[in-house]
Design a protein around this motif. Structure first.
Motif, PDB file in Angstrom:
ATOM      1  N   SER A   2       0.852  -1.190   0.000  1.00 49.11           N
ATOM      2  CA  SER A   2       0.000   0.000   0.000  1.00 49.11           C
ATOM      3  C   SER A   2       0.881   1.230   0.000  1.00 49.11           C
ATOM      4  O   SER A   2       1.864   1.313   0.741  1.00 49.11           O
ATOM      5  N   LEU A   3       0.503   2.214  -0.821  1.00 49.48           N
ATOM      6  CA  LEU A   3       1.257   3.462  -0.918  1.00 49.48           C
ATOM      7  C   LEU A   3       0.368   4.630  -0.526  1.00 49.48           C
ATOM      8  O   LEU A   3      -0.826   4.638  -0.809  1.00 49.48           O
ATOM      9  N   THR A   4       0.971   5.619   0.083  1.00 46.68           N
ATOM     10  CA  THR A   4       0.246   6.846   0.396  1.00 46.68           C
ATOM     11  C   THR A   4       0.270   7.736  -0.847  1.00 46.68           C
ATOM     12  O   THR A   4       1.090   7.529  -1.741  1.00 46.68           O
ATOM     13  N   PRO A   5      -0.631   8.735  -0.944  1.00 53.30           N
ATOM     14  CA  PRO A   5      -0.616   9.623  -2.115  1.00 53.30           C
ATOM     15  C   PRO A   5       0.779  10.239  -2.300  1.00 53.30           C
ATOM     16  O   PRO A   5       1.457  10.601  -1.347  1.00 53.30           O
ATOM     17  N   SER A   6       1.229  10.298  -3.528  1.00 51.67           N
ATOM     18  CA  SER A   6       2.529  10.842  -3.944  1.00 51.67           C
ATOM     19  C   SER A   6       3.712   9.960  -3.571  1.00 51.67           C
ATOM     20  O   SER A   6       4.854  10.307  -3.856  1.00 51.67           O
ATOM     21  N   GLN A   7       3.480   8.844  -2.901  1.00 54.61           N
ATOM     22  CA  GLN A   7       4.581   7.928  -2.580  1.00 54.61           C
ATOM     23  C   GLN A   7       4.929   7.130  -3.832  1.00 54.61           C
ATOM     24  O   GLN A   7       4.086   6.838  -4.669  1.00 54.61           O
ATOM     25  N   LYS A   8       6.204   6.806  -3.978  1.00 50.72           N
ATOM     26  CA  LYS A   8       6.677   6.062  -5.148  1.00 50.72           C
ATOM     27  C   LYS A   8       7.196   4.697  -4.721  1.00 50.72           C
ATOM     28  O   LYS A   8       7.651   4.516  -3.595  1.00 50.72           O
ATOM     29  N   LEU A   9       7.153   3.777  -5.660  1.00 52.68           N
ATOM     30  CA  LEU A   9       7.687   2.440  -5.430  1.00 52.68           C
ATOM     31  C   LEU A   9       8.443   2.017  -6.682  1.00 52.68           C
ATOM     32  O   LEU A   9       7.917   2.108  -7.786  1.00 52.68           O
ATOM     33  N   THR A  10       9.663   1.596  -6.489  1.00 57.83           N
ATOM     34  CA  THR A  10      10.462   1.059  -7.594  1.00 57.83           C
ATOM     35  C   THR A  10      10.540  -0.447  -7.414  1.00 57.83           C
ATOM     36  O   THR A  10      10.769  -0.928  -6.303  1.00 57.83           O
ATOM     37  N   PHE A  11      10.336  -1.188  -8.489  1.00 57.92           N
ATOM     38  CA  PHE A  11      10.437  -2.640  -8.414  1.00 57.92           C
ATOM     39  C   PHE A  11      11.075  -3.157  -9.688  1.00 57.92           C
ATOM     40  O   PHE A  11      11.136  -2.471 -10.700  1.00 57.92           O
ATOM     41  N   SER A  12      11.568  -4.366  -9.629  1.00 58.05           N
ATOM     42  CA  SER A  12      12.202  -5.006 -10.783  1.00 58.05           C
ATOM     43  C   SER A  12      11.396  -6.222 -11.193  1.00 58.05           C
ATOM     44  O   SER A  12      10.823  -6.911 -10.352  1.00 58.05           O
ATOM     45  N   VAL A  13      11.381  -6.450 -12.466  1.00 61.53           N
ATOM     46  CA  VAL A  13      10.728  -7.623 -13.023  1.00 61.53           C
ATOM     47  C   VAL A  13      11.775  -8.365 -13.842  1.00 61.53           C
ATOM     48  O   VAL A  13      12.463  -7.775 -14.666  1.00 61.53           O
ATOM     49  N   ILE A  14      11.921  -9.651 -13.603  1.00 60.26           N
ATOM     50  CA  ILE A  14      12.815 -10.474 -14.403  1.00 60.26           C
ATOM     51  C   ILE A  14      11.965 -11.227 -15.397  1.00 60.26           C
ATOM     52  O   ILE A  14      11.059 -11.977 -15.024  1.00 60.26           O
ATOM     53  N   PHE A  15      12.243 -10.975 -16.660  1.00 58.73           N
ATOM     54  CA  PHE A  15      11.507 -11.625 -17.739  1.00 58.73           C
ATOM     55  C   PHE A  15      12.442 -12.634 -18.368  1.00 58.73           C
ATOM     56  O   PHE A  15      13.429 -12.270 -18.994  1.00 58.73           O
ATOM     57  N   GLY A  16      12.188 -13.914 -18.140  1.00 65.03           N
ATOM     58  CA  GLY A  16      13.073 -14.980 -18.608  1.00 65.03           C
ATOM     59  C   GLY A  16      12.360 -15.949 -19.513  1.00 65.03           C
ATOM     60  O   GLY A  16      11.892 -16.998 -19.053  1.00 65.03           O
ATOM     61  N   PRO A  17      12.275 -15.630 -20.825  1.00 67.32           N
ATOM     62  CA  PRO A  17      11.626 -16.567 -21.741  1.00 67.32           C
ATOM     63  C   PRO A  17      12.287 -17.942 -21.693  1.00 67.32           C
ATOM     64  O   PRO A  17      13.502 -18.041 -21.544  1.00 67.32           O
ATOM     65  N   THR A  18      11.491 -18.982 -21.814  1.00 66.62           N
ATOM     66  CA  THR A  18      12.012 -20.352 -21.754  1.00 66.62           C
ATOM     67  C   THR A  18      11.948 -21.056 -23.100  1.00 66.62           C
ATOM     68  O   THR A  18      12.200 -22.247 -23.182  1.00 66.62           O
ATOM     69  N   VAL A  19      11.602 -20.321 -24.154  1.00 68.70           N
ATOM     70  CA  VAL A  19      11.585 -20.867 -25.500  1.00 68.70           C
ATOM     71  C   VAL A  19      12.392 -19.949 -26.403  1.00 68.70           C
ATOM     72  O   VAL A  19      12.578 -18.769 -26.089  1.00 68.70           O
ATOM     73  N   THR A  20      12.864 -20.456 -27.517  1.00 64.10           N
ATOM     74  CA  THR A  20      13.627 -19.626 -28.438  1.00 64.10           C
ATOM     75  C   THR A  20      12.699 -18.721 -29.231  1.00 64.10           C
ATOM     76  O   THR A  20      11.525 -19.013 -29.417  1.00 64.10           O
ATOM     77  N   GLY A  21      13.251 -17.600 -29.682  1.00 67.87           N
ATOM     78  CA  GLY A  21      12.483 -16.654 -30.495  1.00 67.87           C
ATOM     79  C   GLY A  21      11.947 -15.515 -29.658  1.00 67.87           C
ATOM     80  O   GLY A  21      12.209 -15.395 -28.464  1.00 67.87           O
ATOM     81  N   THR A  22      11.185 -14.658 -30.322  1.00 66.99           N
ATOM     82  CA  THR A  22      10.603 -13.491 -29.658  1.00 66.99           C
ATOM     83  C   THR A  22       9.421 -13.928 -28.800  1.00 66.99           C
ATOM     84  O   THR A  22       8.558 -14.677 -29.247  1.00 66.99           O
ATOM     85  N   VAL A  23       9.412 -13.452 -27.563  1.00 60.32           N
ATOM     86  CA  VAL A  23       8.371 -13.815 -26.611  1.00 60.32           C
ATOM     87  C   VAL A  23       7.859 -12.533 -25.959  1.00 60.32           C
ATOM     88  O   VAL A  23       8.626 -11.616 -25.679  1.00 60.32           O
ATOM     89  N   SER A  24       6.560 -12.469 -25.731  1.00 59.65           N
ATOM     90  CA  SER A  24       5.997 -11.295 -25.068  1.00 59.65           C
ATOM     91  C   SER A  24       5.354 -11.709 -23.750  1.00 59.65           C
ATOM     92  O   SER A  24       5.042 -12.869 -23.531  1.00 59.65           O
ATOM     93  N   GLY A  25       5.189 -10.733 -22.889  1.00 63.56           N
ATOM     94  CA  GLY A  25       4.568 -10.952 -21.593  1.00 63.56           C
ATOM     95  C   GLY A  25       4.072  -9.624 -21.059  1.00 63.56           C
ATOM     96  O   GLY A  25       4.155  -8.597 -21.745  1.00 63.56           O
ATOM     97  N   SER A  26       3.583  -9.610 -19.860  1.00 63.23           N
ATOM     98  CA  SER A  26       3.105  -8.357 -19.287  1.00 63.23           C
ATOM     99  C   SER A  26       3.101  -8.430 -17.768  1.00 63.23           C
ATOM    100  O   SER A  26       3.118  -9.510 -17.177  1.00 63.23           O
ATOM    101  N   VAL A  27       3.116  -7.245 -17.172  1.00 63.23           N
ATOM    102  CA  VAL A  27       2.964  -7.082 -15.734  1.00 63.23           C
ATOM    103  C   VAL A  27       1.727  -6.215 -15.540  1.00 63.23           C
ATOM    104  O   VAL A  27       1.591  -5.162 -16.172  1.00 63.23           O
ATOM    105  N   THR A  28       0.825  -6.655 -14.688  1.00 69.28           N
ATOM    106  CA  THR A  28      -0.388  -5.886 -14.420  1.00 69.28           C
ATOM    107  C   THR A  28      -0.340  -5.344 -13.003  1.00 69.28           C
ATOM    108  O   THR A  28      -0.070  -6.089 -12.056  1.00 69.28           O
ATOM    109  N   ILE A  29      -0.588  -4.041 -12.884  1.00 65.14           N
ATOM    110  CA  ILE A  29      -0.612  -3.385 -11.576  1.00 65.14           C
ATOM    111  C   ILE A  29      -2.051  -2.963 -11.306  1.00 65.14           C
ATOM    112  O   ILE A  29      -2.662  -2.237 -12.081  1.00 65.14           O
TER     113      ILE A  29
END
Length: 129
Positions: A2-29
């Motif tokens: 939970s964040l208060t108004p105007s508070q910021k949060l930095t996070f990292s996402v590791i995207f590790g495709p497990t098949v060859t070729g171009t792969v897409s994905g998404s993060v939903t907030i």
């Protein structure tokens, strides 16, 4: 989180495709803010993991032997650990338990019918990319 108004949060996402070729994905907030949920699109190129092995071969002992032991270390000249469970009957061995970015040092010994081992062979090295 939970964040208060105007508070910021930095996070990292590791995207590790497990098949060859171009792969897409998404993060939903999801939040209680207007416009929720928000989606971040991801894309990447998957590659096949390369597995390495080291093929060893040596000259047969001129004495009568029951087999050979193969030893490996990551330090030249010391710290060898036996790789084979039972005696190796051929004059070759494949080490498929190597890790990328490591240099290995190998020696072999000949074992006679009484279980006595010879001194170590000359050391061989292998660099795993």
């Amino acid at each position: 989180m939970s964040l208060t108004p105007s508070q910021k949060l930095t996070f990292s996402v590791i995207f590790g495709p497990t098949v060859t070729g171009t792969v897409s994905g998404s993060v939903t907030i999801t939040s209680n803010a207007t416009g929720s949920p928000s989606t971040i699109t991801l894309s990447g190129s998957g590659v096949v993991a390369v597995t390495h092995s080291v093929g060893l071969s040596w000259t047969a002992s001129t004495s009568t032997v029951n087999g050979y032991n193969v030893y490996r270390s990551t330090t030249s000249g010391a710290g060898y650990t036996k790789l084979n469970g039972g005696l190796v009957s051929l004059v070759s061995y494949t080490d498929s338990t190597v890790a990328n970015g490591t240099t290995y040092y190998y020696v072999t010994t000949a074992v006679d019918g009484s279980g006595l081992e010879s001194i170590n062979s000359n050391e061989a090295s292998a660099v795993i990319p």
